[in-house]
Design a protein around this motif. Structure first.
Motif, PDB file in Angstrom:
ATOM      1  N   ASP A  36       0.827  -1.211   0.000  1.00 54.55           N
ATOM      2  CA  ASP A  36       0.000   0.000   0.000  1.00 54.55           C
ATOM      3  C   ASP A  36       0.862   1.262   0.000  1.00 54.55           C
ATOM      4  OD1 ASP A  36      -2.394  -1.432  -0.005  1.00 54.55           O
ATOM      5  OD2 ASP A  36      -2.534  -1.440   2.179  1.00 54.55           O
ATOM      6  N   PHE A  37       2.097   1.131   0.435  1.00 59.03           N
ATOM      7  CA  PHE A  37       3.011   2.274   0.434  1.00 59.03           C
ATOM      8  C   PHE A  37       3.533   2.469  -0.981  1.00 59.03           C
ATOM      9  CE2 PHE A  37       2.897   1.036   4.816  1.00 59.03           C
ATOM     10  CZ  PHE A  37       3.071   2.201   5.535  1.00 59.03           C
ATOM     11  N   TYR A  38       3.527   3.690  -1.453  1.00 62.09           N
ATOM     12  CA  TYR A  38       3.984   3.993  -2.814  1.00 62.09           C
ATOM     13  C   TYR A  38       5.503   3.950  -2.903  1.00 62.09           C
ATOM     14  CZ  TYR A  38       4.777   6.616  -7.115  1.00 62.09           C
ATOM     15  OH  TYR A  38       5.208   6.996  -8.358  1.00 62.09           O
ATOM     16  N   TYR A  39       6.155   4.489  -1.902  1.00 62.87           N
ATOM     17  CA  TYR A  39       7.606   4.615  -1.917  1.00 62.87           C
ATOM     18  C   TYR A  39       8.238   3.318  -1.421  1.00 62.87           C
ATOM     19  CZ  TYR A  39       6.366   9.423  -2.722  1.00 62.87           C
ATOM     20  OH  TYR A  39       5.817  10.549  -3.262  1.00 62.87           O
ATOM     21  N   SER A  40       9.107   2.740  -2.246  1.00 63.85           N
ATOM     22  CA  SER A  40       9.677   1.419  -1.943  1.00 63.85           C
ATOM     23  C   SER A  40      10.447   1.417  -0.624  1.00 63.85           C
ATOM     24  CB  SER A  40      10.574   0.951  -3.083  1.00 63.85           C
ATOM     25  OG  SER A  40      11.623   1.862  -3.300  1.00 63.85           O
ATOM     26  N   VAL A 103      -3.443   6.379   2.648  1.00 65.71           N
ATOM     27  CA  VAL A 103      -2.479   5.496   1.986  1.00 65.71           C
ATOM     28  C   VAL A 103      -3.191   4.334   1.302  1.00 65.71           C
ATOM     29  CG1 VAL A 103      -0.555   3.894   2.410  1.00 65.71           C
ATOM     30  CG2 VAL A 103      -0.537   6.176   3.439  1.00 65.71           C
ATOM     31  N   LYS A 104      -4.171   3.731   1.975  1.00 66.84           N
ATOM     32  CA  LYS A 104      -4.899   2.599   1.388  1.00 66.84           C
ATOM     33  C   LYS A 104      -5.719   3.042   0.170  1.00 66.84           C
ATOM     34  CE  LYS A 104      -6.821  -0.581   3.888  1.00 66.84           C
ATOM     35  NZ  LYS A 104      -6.234  -1.825   3.475  1.00 66.84           N
ATOM     36  N   ASP A 105      -6.383   4.184   0.264  1.00 72.11           N
ATOM     37  CA  ASP A 105      -7.175   4.676  -0.866  1.00 72.11           C
ATOM     38  C   ASP A 105      -6.294   4.981  -2.077  1.00 72.11           C
ATOM     39  OD1 ASP A 105      -9.495   4.439   0.620  1.00 72.11           O
ATOM     40  OD2 ASP A 105      -9.774   6.596   0.925  1.00 72.11           O
ATOM     41  N   LEU A 106      -5.150   5.593  -1.839  1.00 74.48           N
ATOM     42  CA  LEU A 106      -4.238   5.891  -2.944  1.00 74.48           C
ATOM     43  C   LEU A 106      -3.689   4.606  -3.560  1.00 74.48           C
ATOM     44  CD1 LEU A 106      -2.385   8.990  -1.480  1.00 74.48           C
ATOM     45  CD2 LEU A 106      -3.919   8.967  -3.457  1.00 74.48           C
ATOM     46  N   ALA A 107      -3.417   3.609  -2.733  1.00 77.72           N
ATOM     47  CA  ALA A 107      -2.940   2.316  -3.257  1.00 77.72           C
ATOM     48  C   ALA A 107      -4.010   1.685  -4.143  1.00 77.72           C
ATOM     49  CB  ALA A 107      -2.577   1.376  -2.107  1.00 77.72           C
ATOM     50  N   SER A 142     -13.211  -1.835  -6.876  1.00 78.91           N
ATOM     51  CA  SER A 142     -13.837  -0.584  -6.466  1.00 78.91           C
ATOM     52  C   SER A 142     -14.855  -0.795  -5.368  1.00 78.91           C
ATOM     53  CB  SER A 142     -14.523   0.086  -7.658  1.00 78.91           C
ATOM     54  OG  SER A 142     -13.596   0.345  -8.669  1.00 78.91           O
ATOM     55  N   PHE A 143     -15.679  -1.806  -5.518  1.00 74.57           N
ATOM     56  CA  PHE A 143     -16.748  -2.008  -4.551  1.00 74.57           C
ATOM     57  C   PHE A 143     -16.260  -2.642  -3.259  1.00 74.57           C
ATOM     58  CE2 PHE A 143     -19.400  -1.759  -8.480  1.00 74.57           C
ATOM     59  CZ  PHE A 143     -19.931  -0.522  -8.172  1.00 74.57           C
ATOM     60  N   ASP A 144     -15.040  -3.176  -3.258  1.00 74.34           N
ATOM     61  CA  ASP A 144     -14.453  -3.664  -2.017  1.00 74.34           C
ATOM     62  C   ASP A 144     -14.026  -2.503  -1.132  1.00 74.34           C
ATOM     63  OD1 ASP A 144     -14.856  -6.271  -2.632  1.00 74.34           O
ATOM     64  OD2 ASP A 144     -12.808  -6.658  -3.314  1.00 74.34           O
ATOM     65  N   GLU A 150     -14.561   8.194  -3.576  1.00 79.52           N
ATOM     66  CA  GLU A 150     -13.241   8.806  -3.515  1.00 79.52           C
ATOM     67  C   GLU A 150     -12.259   8.151  -4.469  1.00 79.52           C
ATOM     68  OE1 GLU A 150     -11.955   8.898   0.527  1.00 79.52           O
ATOM     69  OE2 GLU A 150     -13.808   9.796   1.208  1.00 79.52           O
ATOM     70  N   LEU A 151     -12.699   7.189  -5.234  1.00 74.59           N
ATOM     71  CA  LEU A 151     -11.812   6.449  -6.119  1.00 74.59           C
ATOM     72  C   LEU A 151     -11.825   6.973  -7.548  1.00 74.59           C
ATOM     73  CD1 LEU A 151     -12.587   2.862  -4.891  1.00 74.59           C
ATOM     74  CD2 LEU A 151     -10.643   4.298  -4.297  1.00 74.59           C
ATOM     75  N   TYR A 152     -12.401   8.123  -7.754  1.00 75.01           N
ATOM     76  CA  TYR A 152     -12.492   8.693  -9.087  1.00 75.01           C
ATOM     77  C   TYR A 152     -11.107   8.848  -9.688  1.00 75.01           C
ATOM     78  CZ  TYR A 152     -12.981  12.185 -12.717  1.00 75.01           C
ATOM     79  OH  TYR A 152     -12.892  12.850 -13.898  1.00 75.01           O
ATOM     80  N   ILE A 153     -10.951   8.350 -10.878  1.00 77.98           N
ATOM     81  CA  ILE A 153      -9.716   8.524 -11.640  1.00 77.98           C
ATOM     82  C   ILE A 153     -10.101   9.173 -12.964  1.00 77.98           C
ATOM     83  CG2 ILE A 153      -7.820   7.359 -12.815  1.00 77.98           C
ATOM     84  CD1 ILE A 153      -8.102   5.092 -10.801  1.00 77.98           C
ATOM     85  N   ASP A 154      -9.480  10.297 -13.262  1.00 76.43           N
ATOM     86  CA  ASP A 154      -9.744  10.988 -14.508  1.00 76.43           C
ATOM     87  C   ASP A 154      -9.092  10.197 -15.639  1.00 76.43           C
ATOM     88  OD1 ASP A 154     -10.099  12.676 -16.630  1.00 76.43           O
ATOM     89  OD2 ASP A 154      -9.163  14.416 -15.686  1.00 76.43           O
TER      90      ASP A 154
END
Length: 163
Positions: A36-40, A103-107, A142-144, A150-154
């Motif tokens: 879930d973390f973006y940065y390795s 962090v979880k939402d962004l992941a 998405s539904f999980d 808040e999961l909108y992606i352009d």
């Protein structure tokens, strides 16, 4: 995909685990995973903190730095300066659960975005059934989530390499 990351939220989560070890339970219950973390380097630090805790040891700065040093990852995780900065990253108004959610939402958004890119990159060789299956998998992801809105992606920002 840097827009789909939040370094400060990741640092706050990692910093909280130095302040109060009982918060490890909050993190475990949240289902937060290293991926879930973006940065390795934050992924490695989080995994290492979980390992230290699972072995029944206290998560001190020195314990973490020694463990990272033993696995040859201290410098690639930012060195002593970065590790010590994590303990100072928590401010009084910070909220662990709030930052975990960020962090979880962004992941999840990164995961969905990558799956959309995969579909668009391969759409010419996919059967209609393959496309529908991929769409269903993305919908399930998405539904999980507890916060679908808040999961909108352009979709216009997704870049596809043309050959």
């Amino acid at each position: 995909m840097d827009k789909l990351s939040n370094l400060q939220a990741e640092q706050i989560i990692l910093g909280y685990l130095f302040l109060d070890e009982t918060l490890v339970c909050v993190v475990k219950e949240s289902g937060l995973a290293p991926s879930d973390f973006y940065y390795s380097y934050n992924q490695v630090i989080f995994k290492t903190k979980r390992k230290i805790y699972s072995e029944g040891r206290v998560i001190y700065l020195i314990t973490l730095m020694e463990e990272l040093k033993n696995i040859g990852m201290l410098e690639s995780c930012g060195g002593i300066r970065y590790i010590t900065s994590l303990s100072r990253s928590v401010i009084a108004t910070s909220n662990l659960s709030y930052n975990i959610k960020i962090v979880k939402d962004l992941a999840l958004q990164r995961n969905i975005s990558q799956r959309l890119v995969d579909v668009t990159d391969n759409i010419e060789v996919m059967t209609p059934n393959d496309i529908l299956k991929s769409i269903e998998e993305i919908k399930e992801l998405s539904f999980d989530s507890k916060n679908v809105e808040e999961l909108y992606i352009d979709a216009s920002t997704i870049k596809r390499d043309k050959e």
